[in-house]
Design an enzyme around this catalytic site. Structure first.
Site, mmCIF file in Angstrom:
data_model
loop_
_atom_site.group_PDB
_atom_site.id
_atom_site.type_symbol
_atom_site.label_atom_id
_atom_site.label_comp_id
_atom_site.label_asym_id
_atom_site.label_seq_id
_atom_site.Cartn_x
_atom_site.Cartn_y
_atom_site.Cartn_z
ATOM 1 N N CYS A 1 -8.315 2.281 -0.239
ATOM 2 C CA CYS A 1 -8.087 1.417 0.743
ATOM 3 C C CYS A 1 -7.731 -0.088 0.160
ATOM 4 O O CYS A 1 -8.875 -0.657 -0.127
ATOM 5 C CB CYS A 1 -8.749 1.542 1.982
ATOM 6 S SG CYS A 1 -8.344 0.249 3.348
ATOM 7 N N CYS B 1 -3.107 0.119 8.998
ATOM 8 C CA CYS B 1 -2.304 -1.046 9.039
ATOM 9 C C CYS B 1 -1.029 -0.979 10.107
ATOM 10 O O CYS B 1 -0.430 -0.028 10.054
ATOM 11 C CB CYS B 1 -2.121 -1.659 7.569
ATOM 12 S SG CYS B 1 -3.428 -1.973 6.577
ATOM 13 N N GLN C 1 -19.365 -8.118 12.917
ATOM 14 C CA GLN C 1 -18.006 -8.388 12.717
ATOM 15 C C GLN C 1 -17.574 -7.997 11.147
ATOM 16 O O GLN C 1 -18.193 -8.010 10.180
ATOM 17 C CB GLN C 1 -17.718 -9.722 12.594
ATOM 18 C CG GLN C 1 -17.769 -10.572 14.109
ATOM 19 C CD GLN C 1 -16.286 -10.236 14.889
ATOM 20 O OE1 GLN C 1 -15.487 -9.525 14.474
ATOM 21 N NE2 GLN C 1 -16.414 -10.252 16.080
ATOM 22 N N CYS D 1 -11.561 -9.607 21.514
ATOM 23 C CA CYS D 1 -10.856 -8.968 20.219
ATOM 24 C C CYS D 1 -9.501 -8.591 21.037
ATOM 25 O O CYS D 1 -8.597 -7.836 20.173
ATOM 26 C CB CYS D 1 -11.941 -8.221 19.606
ATOM 27 S SG CYS D 1 -12.428 -6.693 20.958
ATOM 28 N N CYS E 1 -0.889 6.798 6.766
ATOM 29 C CA CYS E 1 -2.063 5.975 7.476
ATOM 30 C C CYS E 1 -1.933 5.009 8.611
ATOM 31 O O CYS E 1 -1.066 4.339 8.546
ATOM 32 C CB CYS E 1 -2.762 5.311 6.372
ATOM 33 S SG CYS E 1 -4.213 4.166 6.916
ATOM 34 N N GLU F 1 -27.555 -7.332 26.447
ATOM 35 C CA GLU F 1 -27.122 -6.331 25.495
ATOM 36 C C GLU F 1 -27.418 -5.073 26.072
ATOM 37 O O GLU F 1 -28.577 -4.767 26.388
ATOM 38 C CB GLU F 1 -27.394 -6.633 24.215
ATOM 39 C CG GLU F 1 -27.056 -5.526 23.082
ATOM 40 C CD GLU F 1 -25.836 -5.276 23.230
ATOM 41 O OE1 GLU F 1 -25.222 -4.010 23.101
ATOM 42 O OE2 GLU F 1 -24.771 -6.188 23.024
ATOM 43 N N ASP G 1 -18.899 -12.123 24.902
ATOM 44 C CA ASP G 1 -18.065 -11.460 23.870
ATOM 45 C C ASP G 1 -18.223 -10.020 24.143
ATOM 46 O O ASP G 1 -18.756 -9.268 23.692
ATOM 47 C CB ASP G 1 -18.873 -11.562 22.580
ATOM 48 C CG ASP G 1 -18.168 -11.054 21.269
ATOM 49 O OD1 ASP G 1 -17.070 -10.567 21.430
ATOM 50 O OD2 ASP G 1 -18.751 -10.924 20.108
ATOM 51 N N CYS H 1 0.917 -1.288 0.151
ATOM 52 C CA CYS H 1 -0.008 -0.190 0.008
ATOM 53 C C CYS H 1 1.001 1.298 -0.013
ATOM 54 O O CYS H 1 1.728 1.309 0.898
ATOM 55 C CB CYS H 1 -0.846 0.091 1.310
ATOM 56 S SG CYS H 1 -1.915 1.497 1.499
#
Length: 443
Positions: free
Chosen positions: A178, A93, A272, A396, A90, A325, A369, A82
């Site tokens: 992107c 990443c 997700q 995560c 950026c 939730e 989660d 990239c």
């Protein structure tokens, strides 16, 4: 050393360093000749680089830096595919400069280090073989980039140009493409247009349908533009006063697919990002829990209900699922998505307060989660007190997972298996699924 000297900025200082191990957050650790600790981005373990400081003062515990010149390169290094990746560009990443296999190896080292440091667990004790599994279709040669990101939030500069945020900064790097964006995002043509008076434009390309959506956040006092993109889209707006999301035109939701079911996700709500993620995680959770007909299960932090739905399918007509939730819109979506299961109930509230209110004292299975910060000690203790035969923890963030696994260990649960998935290629993020069971087997 005087206080003034301690606060002397070292930004812009350069050091020649030997790069040490990878650390959590997309950087590696190095030390200067005088012993300063550097967290260095855009490098790899074993390299010799010139690192330029981007954050830190003379008295700081550590400094942040970018590798601006590579003197001795790792065999795992590749040219970043990239054009917008690299020092000062950026921040989306972290590992464009590493071979795909090396990225997964580095992520595995981070997970292992967090487990050891925060939970006192070796990979063997966590039932983990040390691998980080790529998603189906993501195993590509070096130089090729998976187009996985089905949701991209573009920042808009004061001239209306589209860009992405720089690392740890509000500054914007203008971009015209992107590389990790999914084809459904790219085909909208957002990057080719000007967006005056907008602060951000989020693009959502459902992978379970052809639904496309943009969420516009105007600058204070900014008027919405007439949205004409290359594909049909629905348009939502983030309100300046309350931060609420409101429909401008089109459907207020997108339709996604998981485990053979269709799920409604409203008003830019959470789903997700990787197209394979929902099915990958459901499969790992169900394989770990091995639900039996007639059992009682909890789905905590349930979102729009994907784990509750998968559990309900497997528990049968005599089983029951309670989901909790906090998000009002997500609760509405979950209730809609699971309306055909009479023995599924969704409660709105924060898990730490809503779970005690239910009066439930025991259950068979639990899925949690939690958000990136994890569940926390008190919630883990309450979950452990329900004596579930198995618990699936989806995470995560490996640091939050490791902290909570330590709390589960104190509360009488051990990790049976751990699986780690590379559902965020080119970034430092991973998704983990830990299956826990009581140390003392009942009966």
């Amino acid at each position: 050393m005087t206080e003034q000297n301690e606060k002397q900025s070292l930004v812009g200082e350069e050091y020649e360093v030997e790069v040490g191990p990878v650390a959590h957050g997309g950087h590696c650790i190095a030390r200067t000749a005088d012993g300063r600790v550097l967290f260095v981005r855009h490098t790899l373990p074993g390299e010799k680089v010139i690192a330029r400081v981007t954050e830190g003062e003379a008295g700081s515990r550590f400094l942040r830096a970018d590798a601006i010149t590579v003197l001795t390169a790792s065999k795992d290094r590749v040219e970043a595919p990239c054009a917008f990746a690299g020092p000062g560009k950026c921040g989306g990443c972290d590992w464009q400069h590493a071979k795909p296999g090396a990225q997964r190896r580095l992520k595995g080292e981070v997970v292992a280090e967090q487990l050891k440091r925060l939970a006192g667990l070796t990979p063997e004790e966590a039932g983990w073989d040390g691998t980080v599994a790529p998603a189906e279709g993501d195993k590509l040669p070096a130089g090729e980039v998976p187009q996985w990101r089905t949701r991209v939030q573009y920042a808009i500069d004061e001239d209306g140009r589209v860009g992405l945020r720089k690392h740890r900064s509000h500054d914007i790097e203008p971009v015209d493409h992107c590389m990790i964006a999914a084809p459904g995002v790219t085909e909208l043509g957002i990057e080719k247009r000007s967006w005056p008076a907008m602060a951000s434009v989020e693009a959502i390309a459902a992978s379970g349908s052809n639904d496309r959506q943009v969420v516009l956040t105007p600058r204070p006092g900014g008027r919405l533009p007439l949205v004409e993109l290359d594909k049909p889209v629905s348009v939502l707006r983030v309100e300046e006063k309350d931060g609420g999301v409101h429909r401008v035109h089109g459907r207020p939701f997108v339709r996604e697919r998981a485990d053979g079911r269709t799920y409604r996700v409203g008003m830019g709500g959470f789903w997700q990002v990787h197209p394979q993620a929902a099915d990958t995680l459901i499969k790992a959770v169900m394989q770990g829990l091995m639900p039996r007909k007639g059992e009682m299960a909890l789905d905590l932090y349930c979102g729009v209900g994907i784990f509750a739905g998968a559990l309900a399918e497997r528990l049968g007509e005599t089983g029951a699922v309670l989901g909790i939730e906090s998000g009002k819109r997500a609760v509405e979506d979950a209730r809609h998505n699971l309306a055909d299961f009479p023995r599924v109930r969704i409660e709105q509230g924060k898990v730490d307060t809503a779970l005690p209110r239910t009066g439930i004292t025991e259950c068979d299975l639990i899925v949690l989660d939690p958000p990136r910060a994890g569940a926390g000690k008190q919630t883990v203790r309450h979950i452990a007190s329900l004596s579930a035969r198995r618990i699936a923890y989806v995470a995560c963030d490996p640091a939050a997972l490791a902290r909570d696994l330590g709390y589960f260990k104190e509360a009488g649960y051990k990790v049976r298996t751990l699986r780690v998935f590379d559902l965020f290629p080119m970034t430092h993020h991973v998704e983990c699924v830990a299956i826990l069971e009581p140390v003392e087997k009942k009966g």
